[in-house]
Design an enzyme around this catalytic site. Structure first.
Site, short mmCIF file in Angstrom:
data_model
loop_
_atom_site.label_atom_id
_atom_site.label_comp_id
_atom_site.label_asym_id
_atom_site.label_seq_id
_atom_site.Cartn_x
_atom_site.Cartn_y
_atom_site.Cartn_z
CG ASP A 161 -2.14 1.08 1.31
OD1 ASP A 161 -2.58 1.24 0.29
OD2 ASP A 161 -2.19 1.62 2.24
CB SER A 204 -6.44 2.88 0.09
OG SER A 204 -4.83 2.86 -0.22
CD GLN A 252 -4.23 0.85 -3.07
OE1 GLN A 252 -3.52 1.90 -3.38
NE2 GLN A 252 -3.91 0.37 -1.82
#
Length: 299
Positions: free
Chosen positions: A216, A241, A291
């Site tokens: 991430d 996110s 993502q």
């Protein structure tokens, strides 16, 4: 093992407060919310502790629902969805202040032989030829929104040796580039082949959770590059996110060099999509990652 890596392992060592309920804490945040990679990794730890050790994660799908409070504990509740002959499925809900902040579904599999092929690894410079974060970040201090940003970035990434193969987005704000980014990463120290006495989890789950943590950190860089945006550190976008998916294809070690090859096929509607492949140094495709995040230009 570095002190920072030891602290990260402690962060992932959740407290078990009931059979399928765990409690985690957060580290000091760069921004006033819990780092998404942390909550994803902790949720995977919680799920993994309810699964036989012979079964390792092969995929996860997650949604970030609310900003996490870094000053409050996070409670992870595991739902044992299915225990089959080959696959195990778990659902995890992370709760703070009585509200869900994160949701994870993960599937685990007992290893088996099968058809095997993969794409070719892309070219990339040797990681040892690239500058470390400690060497590179001070160069960009004049671009950041405050003099403390470089040190906060270094502190947040101290457990991971992460090296950009090219210039990061915050190096050249205002200059659109191809929507692709590469970083090499590994833990800042070696991990034991066997878990230490008293450890609740061990290899290979630990390596998968650490890769989830790192995944991430930079995945949406390629979105920023396409638009000449430097990111939150230079104050030209705000974002977070939204969802995160990973597929674990082949065994790997998080303390060996891994190439994170990232690109963005699209951004629209205040959202940007990043997709990536993670390769071992010897060319094995280990992980696929996708993502989507909110990316907004401040008004």
């Amino acid at each position: 093992m570095s002190e920072a890596l030891g602290d990260l392992l402690d962060l992932l060592d959740l407290e078990r407060i009931e059979e399928d309920i765990f409690r985690g804490r957060s580290r000091t945040a760069i921004v006033p919310r819990v780092f998404g990679g942390q909550v994803a990794a902790q949720a995977l730890v919680a799920a993994g502790r309810t699964v036989p050790a012979a079964r390792t994660p092969h995929s996860l799908h997650a949604y970030f629902l609310r900003m996490g409070d870094p000053d409050a504990p996070i409670v992870y509740t595991v739902d044992r969805i299915r225990d089959g002959r080959s696959f195990t499925t778990r659902r995890v809900v992370a709760v703070q202040h009585g509200r869900p902040v994160f949701h994870l579904s993960a599937s685990f599999q007992t290893y088996e032989d099968g058809l095997d092929h993969q794409a070719d690894m892309p070219p990339a410079p040797d990681p040892e030829t690239l500058p470390t974060a400690r060497e590179s970040l001070p160069r960009y201090a004049d671009r950041f929104t405050g003099p403390e940003i470089a040190e906060r970035l270094l502190e947040a990434r101290a457990a991971v040796d992460l090296r950009y193969a090219g210039e990061p987005p915050y190096a050249t704000p205002g200059e659109p580039r191809a929507p692709r980014s590469q970083v090499w990463f590994r833990t800042n120290g070696k991990l034991a082949d066997d878990p230490p006495p008293g450890a609740v989890w061990g290899d290979p789950l630990l390596h998968v959770c650490l890769a989830t943590y790192v995944s991430d950190m930079t995945l949406l860089d390629s979105v920023l590059l396409a638009h000449g945006r430097g990111g939150w550190a230079v104050g030209d976008v705000v974002g977070a996110s939204l969802d995160h998916a990973m597929w674990f294809h082949r065994p790997f070690r998080a303390d060996d060099w891994l190439l994170y090859d990232q690109e963005s096929p699209t951004s629209s509607g205040g959202r940007g999509l990043g997709q990536a492949r993670i390769w071992t140094r010897d060319g094995r495709l280990a992980i696929t990652v996708i993502q989507e995040g909110v990316i907004r230009v401040p008004r």
